[in-house]
Design a protein around this motif. Structure first.
Motif, PDB file in Angstrom:
ATOM      1  N   VAL A 198      -8.182   0.895  -7.208  1.00 46.72           N
ATOM      2  CA  VAL A 198      -7.623   0.306  -8.435  1.00 46.72           C
ATOM      3  C   VAL A 198      -8.191   0.995  -9.667  1.00 46.72           C
ATOM      4  O   VAL A 198      -7.486   1.223 -10.658  1.00 46.72           O
ATOM      5  CB  VAL A 198      -7.905  -1.206  -8.470  1.00 46.72           C
ATOM      6  N   VAL A 199      -9.477   1.345  -9.607  1.00 50.00           N
ATOM      7  CA  VAL A 199     -10.069   2.048 -10.747  1.00 50.00           C
ATOM      8  C   VAL A 199      -9.420   3.427 -10.928  1.00 50.00           C
ATOM      9  O   VAL A 199      -9.108   3.853 -12.044  1.00 50.00           O
ATOM     10  CB  VAL A 199     -11.597   2.187 -10.552  1.00 50.00           C
ATOM     11  N   LEU A 200      -9.166   4.138  -9.811  1.00 53.24           N
ATOM     12  CA  LEU A 200      -8.565   5.469  -9.892  1.00 53.24           C
ATOM     13  C   LEU A 200      -7.062   5.408 -10.142  1.00 53.24           C
ATOM     14  O   LEU A 200      -6.507   6.269 -10.822  1.00 53.24           O
ATOM     15  CB  LEU A 200      -8.835   6.243  -8.592  1.00 53.24           C
ATOM     16  N   ALA A 201      -6.403   4.373  -9.563  1.00 53.84           N
ATOM     17  CA  ALA A 201      -4.946   4.259  -9.707  1.00 53.84           C
ATOM     18  C   ALA A 201      -4.581   2.789  -9.815  1.00 53.84           C
ATOM     19  O   ALA A 201      -4.517   2.081  -8.805  1.00 53.84           O
ATOM     20  CB  ALA A 201      -4.245   4.898  -8.520  1.00 53.84           C
ATOM     21  N   PRO A 202      -4.388   2.254 -11.019  1.00 55.06           N
ATOM     22  CA  PRO A 202      -4.115   0.821 -11.208  1.00 55.06           C
ATOM     23  C   PRO A 202      -2.889   0.312 -10.460  1.00 55.06           C
ATOM     24  O   PRO A 202      -2.759  -0.902 -10.237  1.00 55.06           O
ATOM     25  CB  PRO A 202      -3.905   0.714 -12.727  1.00 55.06           C
ATOM     26  N   SER A 203      -1.974   1.224 -10.059  1.00 56.12           N
ATOM     27  CA  SER A 203      -0.778   0.759  -9.351  1.00 56.12           C
ATOM     28  C   SER A 203      -1.106   0.119  -7.995  1.00 56.12           C
ATOM     29  O   SER A 203      -0.257  -0.566  -7.417  1.00 56.12           O
ATOM     30  CB  SER A 203       0.183   1.929  -9.140  1.00 56.12           C
ATOM     31  N   PHE A 204      -2.299   0.318  -7.466  1.00 61.38           N
ATOM     32  CA  PHE A 204      -2.694  -0.303  -6.196  1.00 61.38           C
ATOM     33  C   PHE A 204      -3.168  -1.760  -6.378  1.00 61.38           C
ATOM     34  O   PHE A 204      -3.610  -2.381  -5.413  1.00 61.38           O
ATOM     35  CB  PHE A 204      -3.834   0.505  -5.550  1.00 61.38           C
ATOM     36  N   ALA A 205      -3.063  -2.283  -7.594  1.00 58.78           N
ATOM     37  CA  ALA A 205      -3.605  -3.619  -7.866  1.00 58.78           C
ATOM     38  C   ALA A 205      -2.920  -4.718  -7.055  1.00 58.78           C
ATOM     39  O   ALA A 205      -3.560  -5.677  -6.610  1.00 58.78           O
ATOM     40  CB  ALA A 205      -3.495  -3.918  -9.364  1.00 58.78           C
ATOM     41  N   TRP A 206      -1.590  -4.585  -6.831  1.00 60.61           N
ATOM     42  CA  TRP A 206      -0.871  -5.678  -6.165  1.00 60.61           C
ATOM     43  C   TRP A 206      -1.148  -5.769  -4.666  1.00 60.61           C
ATOM     44  O   TRP A 206      -0.707  -6.690  -4.008  1.00 60.61           O
ATOM     45  CB  TRP A 206       0.621  -5.549  -6.408  1.00 60.61           C
ATOM     46  N   CYS A 207      -1.918  -4.819  -4.143  1.00 57.07           N
ATOM     47  CA  CYS A 207      -2.378  -4.984  -2.752  1.00 57.07           C
ATOM     48  C   CYS A 207      -3.373  -6.140  -2.629  1.00 57.07           C
ATOM     49  O   CYS A 207      -3.788  -6.501  -1.519  1.00 57.07           O
ATOM     50  CB  CYS A 207      -3.043  -3.691  -2.261  1.00 57.07           C
ATOM     51  N   ALA A 208      -3.740  -6.708  -3.755  1.00 57.27           N
ATOM     52  CA  ALA A 208      -4.707  -7.812  -3.746  1.00 57.27           C
ATOM     53  C   ALA A 208      -4.149  -9.081  -3.101  1.00 57.27           C
ATOM     54  O   ALA A 208      -4.912  -9.897  -2.569  1.00 57.27           O
ATOM     55  CB  ALA A 208      -5.158  -8.111  -5.180  1.00 57.27           C
ATOM     56  N   VAL A 209      -2.815  -9.263  -3.168  1.00 59.50           N
ATOM     57  CA  VAL A 209      -2.250 -10.523  -2.643  1.00 59.50           C
ATOM     58  C   VAL A 209      -2.578 -10.714  -1.154  1.00 59.50           C
ATOM     59  O   VAL A 209      -3.063 -11.780  -0.756  1.00 59.50           O
ATOM     60  CB  VAL A 209      -0.740 -10.579  -2.911  1.00 59.50           C
ATOM     61  N   LEU A 240       0.825  -1.203   0.000  1.00 62.81           N
ATOM     62  CA  LEU A 240       0.000   0.000   0.000  1.00 62.81           C
ATOM     63  C   LEU A 240       0.860   1.254   0.000  1.00 62.81           C
ATOM     64  O   LEU A 240       0.621   2.206  -0.771  1.00 62.81           O
ATOM     65  CB  LEU A 240      -0.925  -0.005   1.218  1.00 62.81           C
ATOM     66  N   GLY A 241       1.906   1.256   0.838  1.00 65.08           N
ATOM     67  CA  GLY A 241       2.809   2.411   0.868  1.00 65.08           C
ATOM     68  C   GLY A 241       3.547   2.591  -0.443  1.00 65.08           C
ATOM     69  O   GLY A 241       3.714   3.723  -0.941  1.00 65.08           O
ATOM     70  N   ALA A 242       4.011   1.471  -1.030  1.00 62.46           N
ATOM     71  CA  ALA A 242       4.741   1.555  -2.299  1.00 62.46           C
ATOM     72  C   ALA A 242       3.835   2.056  -3.419  1.00 62.46           C
ATOM     73  O   ALA A 242       4.240   2.882  -4.269  1.00 62.46           O
ATOM     74  CB  ALA A 242       5.315   0.183  -2.656  1.00 62.46           C
ATOM     75  N   SER A 243       2.586   1.577  -3.436  1.00 65.92           N
ATOM     76  CA  SER A 243       1.649   2.014  -4.476  1.00 65.92           C
ATOM     77  C   SER A 243       1.333   3.508  -4.340  1.00 65.92           C
ATOM     78  O   SER A 243       1.285   4.242  -5.342  1.00 65.92           O
ATOM     79  CB  SER A 243       0.354   1.199  -4.382  1.00 65.92           C
ATOM     80  N   LEU A 244       1.133   3.973  -3.104  1.00 64.98           N
ATOM     81  CA  LEU A 244       0.854   5.394  -2.895  1.00 64.98           C
ATOM     82  C   LEU A 244       2.065   6.244  -3.272  1.00 64.98           C
ATOM     83  O   LEU A 244       1.920   7.315  -3.923  1.00 64.98           O
ATOM     84  CB  LEU A 244       0.462   5.632  -1.438  1.00 64.98           C
ATOM     85  N   THR A 245       3.233   5.792  -2.915  1.00 65.45           N
ATOM     86  CA  THR A 245       4.450   6.532  -3.261  1.00 65.45           C
ATOM     87  C   THR A 245       4.626   6.608  -4.775  1.00 65.45           C
ATOM     88  O   THR A 245       4.961   7.671  -5.344  1.00 65.45           O
ATOM     89  CB  THR A 245       5.675   5.863  -2.620  1.00 65.45           C
ATOM     90  N   ARG A 246       4.392   5.499  -5.451  1.00 68.96           N
ATOM     91  CA  ARG A 246       4.521   5.482  -6.918  1.00 68.96           C
ATOM     92  C   ARG A 246       3.531   6.435  -7.561  1.00 68.96           C
ATOM     93  O   ARG A 246       3.872   7.163  -8.519  1.00 68.96           O
ATOM     94  CB  ARG A 246       4.283   4.049  -7.417  1.00 68.96           C
ATOM     95  N   PHE A 247       2.290   6.419  -7.014  1.00 67.52           N
ATOM     96  CA  PHE A 247       1.297   7.312  -7.598  1.00 67.52           C
ATOM     97  C   PHE A 247       1.690   8.776  -7.398  1.00 67.52           C
ATOM     98  O   PHE A 247       1.590   9.605  -8.322  1.00 67.52           O
ATOM     99  CB  PHE A 247      -0.070   7.051  -6.976  1.00 67.52           C
TER     100      PHE A 247
END
Length: 425
Positions: free
Chosen positions: A98-109, A38-45
């Motif tokens: 995920v709809v707003l920012a696809p980079s959060f997709a890997w939080c699914a694991v 979650l932190g990595a996805s937010l940082t990337r965004f």
């Protein structure tokens, strides 16, 4: 089925037999992975899309998702309505992200793990398929062109993760069921040991009662009977023949002294007094014959005869038993047979010893060999003799007929003294 469902629920709760260390470490790993992703996805965004209008929404949804995730352990692991509502809200917030920012997709694991841990198998697999579809769609949105890996890799990862988790969960359930069966077996073993101990105590109590019963019959009861007859005889002759009356009283006093010694000895499970005085079984049988003859004062003559020579001294328990058998048999002769003569014959035959007691009394109809008609035997004499012989692994034979006297023969094998037969009575 109910047992397995209960074990599965306990596995989810971690309360079946206490917390499972493997499940606890796996949960901690998944929690850490979720917040890291979650932190990595937010940082990337934020790095790639600074200052966009949707940025505040992404930050707010990320914080909401983190807070919702933190509430999970507080709500427990059972699929309660509140827990299912929480999971639905968590997945819904993630889908919006995920709809707003696809980079959060890997939080699914980590969400795979959460769904598999909470939901029933079919519902959990449906959730995994839904999350995987969102991941694939998000990856295709980020791609500049079609890439087969983006379509195949997420389902493969989801399948592997699901298979590993399901396998681990089933293994945990099997281990807990095995532990439960082991506890049941241990409980059964402990219960069986307690029942066996109780049975042994009861058998010991019954054996001690039987021992005391036979000892009392063969010593105290017979002595008291003799004292009664002597005192009655003394009472009848007290005026006409004082000297004879005094002899009867002195004889009764001697019997009382001997009975007192016997009582003290069998209370402590010691050898009979005649054996303790020395001389062994032969001397004790001679003393018994002489004493019975003297007490009968001419009404009964008892003789003792020994045949053969023992290769080794008889075991103490054999000597005690044979002397008690002789005492009981002679008492029966004195009280019930009306005999004027009786004989004790001890025969040493190498591997066995035989004691015969015969009389010339009125006799009786002997029961067939092996018969156990308790109505045919009055009192405790013969049953006590039979029990003593059986305890030593021997055989008892009774030959009698009305008007022809009685011969009782007790044969004791000396080769089975190490493993005597237990008395079944």
């Amino acid at each position: 089925m109910e047992h397995r469902n209960g074990a599965r629920d306990a596995e989810r709760d971690g309360t079946a037999t206490g917390p499972d260390p493997d499940a606890r470490w796996l949960a901690l790993l998944m929690h850490a992975a979720f917040f890291l992703l979650l932190g990595a996805s937010l940082t990337r965004f934020l790095m790639r899309h600074p200052g966009e209008a949707r940025t505040p929404w992404i930050i707010a949804l990320s914080i909401t998702l983190a807070v919702l995730y933190l509430l999970g352990p507080v709500l427990g692991s059972r699929p309660t309505p509140r827990r299912l509502t929480w999971l639905g809200g968590l997945v819904a917030v993630w889908m919006v992200l995920v709809v707003l920012a696809p980079s959060f997709a890997w939080c699914a694991v980590p969400l795979f793990y959460t769904g598999l841990r909470i939901l029933p198998p079919r519902a959990a697999l449906a959730l995994v398929a839904l999350l995987t579809a969102f991941v694939v769609a998000a990856q295709l949105r980020l791609a500049t062109g079609f890439d087969p890996n983006l379509v195949l890799a997420p389902p493969a990862v989801a399948a592997v993760a699901t298979a590993v988790f399901v396998h681990m969960q089933r293994q945990a359930v099997r281990q807990r069921e095995l532990a439960a069966r082991q506890r049941e077996l241990i409980d059964d073993l402990l219960r069986t040991r307690r029942e066996l101990a109780a049975t042994e105590r009861r058998e010991g109590t019954l054996a001690e009662r039987q021992r005391l019963s036979m000892e009392i019959h063969d010593t105290l009861a017979q002595g008291l009977s003799s004292q009664q007859m002597l005192l009655q005889a003394a009472d009848r002759t007290w005026t006409a023949d004082p000297n004879a009356a005094r002899r009867h009283v002195r004889t009764a006093t001697g019997i009382a002294e001997r009975n007192l010694a016997e009582a003290r000895r069998f209370v402590h499970d010691l050898a009979p007094a005649d054996l303790a005085e020395g001389g062994g079984l032969e001397a004790a049988l001679h003393a018994l014959a002489a004493r019975e003859t003297a007490q009968a004062q001419g009404a009964l003559t008892v003789r003792c005869h020994v045949e053969g020579t023992p290769h080794a001294p008889l075991p103490d328990r054999v000597q005690s038993a044979l002397l008690r058998i002789a005492q009981g048999a002679v008492a029966n002769v004195r009280e019930h047979s009306g005999a004027t003569a009786a004989g004790l014959t001890l025969t040493h035959l190498g591997d066995r010893v035989v004691l015969d007691i015969g009389d010339n009394g009125r006799g009786f109809t002997a029961e067939p060999t092996g018969a156990r008609d308790e109505h045919a035997v009055r009192g405790h004499g013969l049953p006590a003799i039979r029990a003593r012989v059986h305890q030593l692994g021997g055989t008892l034979t009774i030959e009698s007929a009305p008007g022809e006297g009685t011969v009782l023969s007790a044969e004791i094998p000396l080769t089975t003294m190490e493993n005597p037969t237990e008395d079944p009575t």
